[in-house]
Enzyme design. Structure first.
Site, PDB file in Angstrom:
ATOM      1  N   ARG B 206     131.499 -60.690  44.564  1.00 17.23           N
ATOM      2  CA  ARG B 206     132.724 -59.931  44.785  1.00 17.23           C
ATOM      3  C   ARG B 206     133.798 -60.925  45.209  1.00 17.23           C
ATOM      4  NH1 ARG B 206     131.096 -56.297  42.182  1.00 17.23           N
ATOM      5  NH2 ARG B 206     130.557 -54.167  42.838  1.00 17.23           N
ATOM      6  N   GLU B 235     141.719 -56.675  41.954  1.00 19.14           N
ATOM      7  CA  GLU B 235     141.431 -56.514  40.533  1.00 19.14           C
ATOM      8  C   GLU B 235     142.147 -55.285  40.019  1.00 19.14           C
ATOM      9  OE1 GLU B 235     137.224 -56.544  39.803  1.00 19.14           O
ATOM     10  OE2 GLU B 235     136.924 -58.440  40.822  1.00 19.14           O
ATOM     11  N   HIS B 254     136.159 -59.767  35.504  1.00 18.88           N
ATOM     12  CA  HIS B 254     135.039 -58.952  35.984  1.00 18.88           C
ATOM     13  C   HIS B 254     134.262 -58.328  34.833  1.00 18.88           C
ATOM     14  CE1 HIS B 254     133.512 -56.620  39.732  1.00 18.88           C
ATOM     15  NE2 HIS B 254     132.548 -56.739  38.828  1.00 18.88           N
TER      16      HIS B 254
END
Lengths: 300, 300
Positions: B206, B235, B254
């Protein structure tokens, strides 16, 4: 020991017992060799491919023994090919292009495990590539000059004659073959036409394995999905070559096997063989000048 | 079955027995959850990380069971990390930049076999990464919350408390840990200062595992050689973020675990667990809300 450059080689050749060819891409040996007279009894090339030396008929027909650098490049090239395959599967190229544009654009990528690769070339480089891809869960079929069954790692090794029938099932087609009369130009329009539109082609053999204009056409017309070339018919690739910006084509400068220390490895290997020669012992890595590579001892 | 968006969730929540959180990055659950009243007995998140759900204290303190998508992303993320490691070792990024410039510039690259990786995260994703890197000849040490010896694949799994002593030997540092209070910010200036100048850092955990400004400083000052981030504190990464063009930093959106079909895999996994719930059977992938992840059954 004398150091020869392209200009002095012809004059030095008659007095040499042993010739170490350090620049595998040079045509100096072919130019210096012809004509009568005394010639080295042994030529070692610091490369896996011996195609440039074998382009000299007088050398091929002579009693001179040729050895090569078989072994030095196997694992580095296998890593390089595995990296290319993963980079293509995961669209790293696309991510880096988007990064340049500062754009966040999520995509789905390909799962590598379970995909199907054909590796053309069943020598130690092809085998190392196959082994590394298998370690990543890829199903691998190796293609060599002749068919062999019962290979402990790959089961059946296919004869190049059946490549046409294998190509339609491949997600990955990797060329790691020696360049010989029978492999030159083997990746042509007909071969690309047999591949899946999603197939990716990787060449770490020699540029002349590929009919470059046919590959460009296959990429431009989306006949295949992508390709990565580390080798080219003309090296260095001229800056004006159209290959630099073909969509879906990755270009690298003939470096797949050249990990840090490779020159030391090549030098050490030559010295080992030189010790044998000086002691009158049999050389290793002796090239079969008709086949164009070092025959596999385990092959029939 | 009802579909809720961020606006309707709060109204629908009291009537729901089960909540499937499809968008793991959404804060909707935290915003909808607080206050008295009936709440779902089971929340499933279609993600490996549960950090967003656990940021809601009322959910943590409730009797509601949380399950996650443990398992779906293991192999895809392992492939992605192996690809990043190979791409960095072989300087694909440099080759592609040179290709844009139509420049042939041979370089020596790193041999991956024999290098040394530390993978932080000993859950199934970290293990899959470790296994895949080992298959490529990398020496791997896994770091988890607690020390465990006698692991069949990795021998000793190190406790995160000794990470400082492990970092100086690493060529590769990979973060694949769950985001918890004890792992947040663990990759800071002090951690980067312990790494080799040749070390490369990869984060697929993360964004909050990394103190981003410290990483930028480590890269700009060449304290470490390169990094690849697939996850970020914010994000999508805003187009104005300075991270997009830090030298030596690879940015991807991601997507490391998101191979074609991943949504189907996530849906299938939830349905399997739902069948168990409907039959009154125990759920799988139950998160320990104090630890912040699904405890490994093989762990002590």
């Amino acid at each position: 020991m004398e150091y020869a450059d392209e200009d002095s080689l012809a004059a030095l050749l008659p007095a040499a017992d042993v010739l170490l060819v350090w620049d595998f891409a040079s045509d100096a040996v072919r130019r210096a060799w012809p004509g009568p007279g005394r010639r080295p009894e042994w030529v070692h090339t610091a490369s896996a491919g011996v195609d440039r030396l074998l382009s000299c008929p007088e050398l091929v027909d002579s009693k001179t023994v040729i050895t090569n650098a078989r072994g030095v490049f196997d694992q580095p090239i296998a890593e390089y090919v595995a990296g290319l395959v993963l980079a293509l599967a995961k669209d790293f190229h696309g991510s880096w292009e988007l990064q340049r544009q500062r754009r966040w654009q999520h995509r789905e990528t390909m799962r590598l495990a379970g995909t199907h690769a054909i590796v053309v070339g069943s020598g130690p480089i092809g085998r190392a590539i196959g082994r590394t891809l298998m370690a990543l869960g890829v199903e691998v079929e190796l293609v060599g000059r002749t068919e062999r069954s019962g290979d402990p790692e790959f089961g059946r090794i296919h004869a190049s004659g059946v490549l046409d029938s294998l190509l339609p099932s491949a997600d990955w087609v990797v060329c790691a073959a020696p360049l010989t009369e029978s492999t030159a130009g083997m990746f042509d329009a007909a071969a690309f036409a047999r591949m899946k539109p999603t197939a990716r082609f990787v060449n770490v053999g020699r540029g002349a394995h590929v009919v470059q204009e046919d590959l460009v056409e296959a990429l431009v017309s989306r006949r295949i999905a992508a390709a990565a070339l580390d080798v080219f018919a003309d090296e260095p690739l001229p800056s004006g070559s159209p290959l630099w910006d073909v969509p879906g084509l990755l270009v690298s400068p003939h470096m797949s096997g050249d990990t840090v220390g490779w020159r030391d490895d090549l030098a050490r290997q030559f010295c080992d063989n030189f010790d044998r020669w000086a002691a009158g012992e049999p050389l290793f890595n002796v090239v079969d000048k008709q086949l164009g590579y070092v025959p596999d001892r385990s092959a029939p």
